[in-house]
Design an enzyme around this catalytic site. Structure first.
Site, short mmCIF file in Angstrom:
data_model
loop_
_atom_site.label_atom_id
_atom_site.label_comp_id
_atom_site.label_asym_id
_atom_site.label_seq_id
_atom_site.Cartn_x
_atom_site.Cartn_y
_atom_site.Cartn_z
N TYR A 82 -2.69 -0.60 10.49
CA TYR A 82 -2.68 -1.01 9.08
C TYR A 82 -1.39 -0.62 8.37
O TYR A 82 -0.80 -1.42 7.64
CB TYR A 82 -3.89 -0.40 8.37
CG TYR A 82 -3.92 -0.64 6.89
CD1 TYR A 82 -4.22 -1.90 6.38
CD2 TYR A 82 -3.64 0.39 5.98
CE1 TYR A 82 -4.26 -2.13 5.00
CE2 TYR A 82 -3.67 0.17 4.62
CZ TYR A 82 -3.98 -1.09 4.13
OH TYR A 82 -4.00 -1.32 2.77
N SER A 134 0.86 -1.18 0.00
CA SER A 134 0.00 0.00 0.00
C SER A 134 0.89 1.22 0.00
O SER A 134 2.08 1.15 0.35
CB SER A 134 -0.88 -0.01 1.26
OG SER A 134 -1.51 1.25 1.45
#
Length: 254
Positions: A156, A143
């Site tokens: 996350y 990501s």
């Protein structure tokens, strides 16, 4: 079906929704034989039925990537159904949002179990299978949060740094055995999870701010990430390993 992945056997984890679903669809369209896996049974089976209806070879494994035996079954299904494993897309993950004061130890453990341990386990078993058959390609889902810090991603973001690090270390470790390991680093993508953000307190404002942070001025589509994954999984990327490819509308270029 004839395409860049024609005849290849691929496992796609977290395939029921979002980027995983788009990847399974793209792989099937490119001629791959697909093992689609997810913890959510009904939407996974519905996807498989849809792809079979379009002429694809698809099998399913319902399981949790963070459970060692489940992860092992997901990878073993490729050899059992198609004789070998050529590609793993290690996509399964969860996206809890919150800062360090909001995240609990249990939140941290859960995201690290699925996004971290689950990715490690599926990669581990895939490598064992690929060594036996002479090589293959792994694409991990990192990501932009696995390459740069962001607010409200206290658990996350670090989990996606695990994905980035795992990609680079495995790439170096297994390159001489014919196994390529790369990652994509999506920006904010219009998955089901992101589309639900306006229903949460402060979610609409957060989403608007995030969209403005992408130089293209929009969020990405799951199919756009799937296109990048298909490239990295294909023989067109035969001399690419250890790369983390941003698919982020220019976010990381700033």
């Amino acid at each position: 079906m004839v395409g860049r992945l024609s005849g290849k056997s691929a496992v796609v984890t977290g395939a029921a929704f979002g980027i995983g679903r788009a990847t399974a669809e793209r792989f099937a369209a490119e001629g791959a034989r697909v093992i689609a896996t997810d913890v959510q049974r009904d939407p996974l089976l519905a996807l498989a039925d849809e792809l079979r209806g379009a002429g694809a070879e698809v099998e399913t494994v319902v399981g949790d990537v963070s459970v060692e035996e489940d992860a092992r079954r997901m990878i073993a299904a490729a050899a059992e159904s198609f004789g070998r494993l050529d590609v793993l897309v290690a996509n399964a993950g969860i996206i809890p949002l919150g800062d360090a004061t909001e995240m609990t130890a249990a939140d941290w453990d859960q995201v690290m179990a699925i996004d971290g341990r689950g990715m490690f386990l599926t990669c581990k078993f895939a490598i064992e299978a690929m060594v036996k058959s002479g090589g293959g390609a792994i694409v991990c889902l990192s990501s932009i949060s696995g390459l740069a810090g962001q607010k409200r991603q206290a658990a996350y973001g670090p989990a996606k740094f695990v994905a980035t690090g795992l990609t680079k270390h495995l790439a170096v470790e297994w390159a001489d055995r014919g196994i390529r390991v790369n990652a994509v680093a999506p920006g904010t993508i219009k998955t089901e999870r992101v589309n639900r953000l306006p229903e949460e307190p402060g979610g609409a404002e957060y989403l608007d701010a995030v969209q403005r942070m992408h130089p293209m001025g929009r969020l990405g589509e799951p199919a756009e990430v799937a296109s990048a994954i298909a490239f990295l999984a294909s023989d067109e990327a035969s001399f690419i390993t250890g790369a983390v490819l941003p698919v982020d509308g220019g976010f990381l270029a700033q």
